[in-house]
Motif scaffolding. Structure first.
Motif, PDB file in Angstrom:
ATOM      1  N   SER A 123       3.950   5.774  -7.110  1.00 10.71           N
ATOM      2  CA  SER A 123       3.025   6.364  -8.086  1.00 10.71           C
ATOM      3  C   SER A 123       3.070   7.886  -8.031  1.00 10.71           C
ATOM      4  O   SER A 123       3.133   8.555  -9.067  1.00 10.71           O
ATOM      5  CB  SER A 123       1.603   5.871  -7.835  1.00 10.71           C
ATOM      6  OG  SER A 123       1.517   4.484  -8.008  1.00 10.71           O
ATOM      7  N   ARG A 124       3.031   8.438  -6.829  1.00  7.45           N
ATOM      8  CA  ARG A 124       3.107   9.901  -6.685  1.00  7.45           C
ATOM      9  C   ARG A 124       4.458  10.423  -7.166  1.00  7.45           C
ATOM     10  O   ARG A 124       4.535  11.490  -7.785  1.00  7.45           O
ATOM     11  CB  ARG A 124       2.875  10.311  -5.230  1.00  7.45           C
ATOM     12  CG  ARG A 124       1.431  10.275  -4.804  1.00  7.45           C
ATOM     13  CD  ARG A 124       1.232  10.918  -3.433  1.00  7.45           C
ATOM     14  NE  ARG A 124       2.091  10.363  -2.403  1.00  7.45           N
ATOM     15  CZ  ARG A 124       1.793   9.320  -1.642  1.00  7.45           C
ATOM     16  NH1 ARG A 124       0.640   8.714  -1.790  1.00  7.45           N
ATOM     17  NH2 ARG A 124       2.640   8.896  -0.735  1.00  7.45           N
ATOM     18  N   SER A 174      -8.806  10.932  -7.708  1.00  3.00           N
ATOM     19  CA  SER A 174      -8.825  10.068  -6.525  1.00  3.00           C
ATOM     20  C   SER A 174     -10.197  10.094  -5.861  1.00  3.00           C
ATOM     21  O   SER A 174     -10.631   9.098  -5.282  1.00  3.00           O
ATOM     22  CB  SER A 174      -7.728  10.456  -5.536  1.00  3.00           C
ATOM     23  OG  SER A 174      -8.021  11.682  -4.908  1.00  3.00           O
ATOM     24  N   GLN A 201       1.820   3.584  -3.457  1.00  2.00           N
ATOM     25  CA  GLN A 201       1.321   4.959  -3.525  1.00  2.00           C
ATOM     26  C   GLN A 201       2.477   5.955  -3.621  1.00  2.00           C
ATOM     27  O   GLN A 201       2.417   6.909  -4.395  1.00  2.00           O
ATOM     28  CB  GLN A 201       0.453   5.274  -2.311  1.00  2.00           C
ATOM     29  CG  GLN A 201      -0.899   4.615  -2.370  1.00  2.00           C
ATOM     30  CD  GLN A 201      -1.778   5.008  -1.188  1.00  2.00           C
ATOM     31  OE1 GLN A 201      -1.299   5.464  -0.159  1.00  2.00           O
ATOM     32  NE2 GLN A 201      -3.066   4.813  -1.347  1.00  2.00           N
ATOM     33  N   GLN A 228       0.813  -1.221   0.000  1.00  2.00           N
ATOM     34  CA  GLN A 228       0.000   0.000   0.000  1.00  2.00           C
ATOM     35  C   GLN A 228       0.851   1.277   0.000  1.00  2.00           C
ATOM     36  O   GLN A 228       0.758   2.077  -0.915  1.00  2.00           O
ATOM     37  CB  GLN A 228      -0.941   0.009   1.213  1.00  2.00           C
ATOM     38  CG  GLN A 228      -1.885   1.178   1.250  1.00  2.00           C
ATOM     39  CD  GLN A 228      -2.991   1.091   0.239  1.00  2.00           C
ATOM     40  OE1 GLN A 228      -3.409   0.012  -0.136  1.00  2.00           O
ATOM     41  NE2 GLN A 228      -3.456   2.213  -0.223  1.00  2.00           N
TER      42      GLN A 228
END
Length: 151
Positions: free
Chosen positions: A57-58, A81, A54, A50
């Motif tokens: 990806s950011r 989102s 994330q 998780q």
């Protein structure tokens, strides 16, 4: 930290693909949950991907975002989102209603992981980063030129 290390070895995009694959396996395994310990194992698996997925990806998104347009890009990111926060529970609920069980709802979430992987496969991150850097350089040159004109 593990995903950061993985991204250095595999590259960011491949590491995100790996996370999407793990999420897919988690969703499929969720269908077969029958004991409390199954839940805890799956929760542990989610825990392993998780935060890292994330963050990667950011990071990739940020690298492909021109600084002068970051508000626009991150505004789109924020709105998308919000839609994801609606689409996931909506699909989950509709599937549970149609199937009469939440087991199929868990599996239905695989649609989002596959769609995400397909979209990501179309992204040329090297080109995206180069375009963002070129836009940043052009913006810096324009600012410097404007400052020189007013001086």
């Amino acid at each position: 930290f593990a995903f950061g290390s993985l991204a250095r070895r595999l590259c960011t995009k491949r590491s995100i693909f790996l996370a999407l694959g793990v999420y897919t396996l988690i969703s499929i395994a969720g269908y077969f949950m029958s004991q409390a310990w199954h839940f805890w194992v799956l929760a542990g698996m989610v825990d392993t991907v998780q935060g890292g997925s994330q963050a990667l990806s950011r990071s990739l998104f940020g690298a492909m975002t021109p600084k002068a347009r970051s508000g626009e890009f991150y505004g789109f990111f924020d709105i998308s989102s919000k839609f994801a926060g609606i689409a996931g529970p909506l699909l989950f609920g509709l599937t549970a209603t149609i199937a009469g069980t939440s087991r199929w709802s868990i599996v239905s979430l695989v649609v989002f992981f596959v769609a995400g992987a397909l979209l990501l496969s179309r992204v040329n991150e090297t080109e995206g980063i180069a375009v963002a850097r070129a836009a940043d350089a052009a913006g810096t040159a324009e600012v410097a030129e404007a400052a020189g004109a007013t001086a």
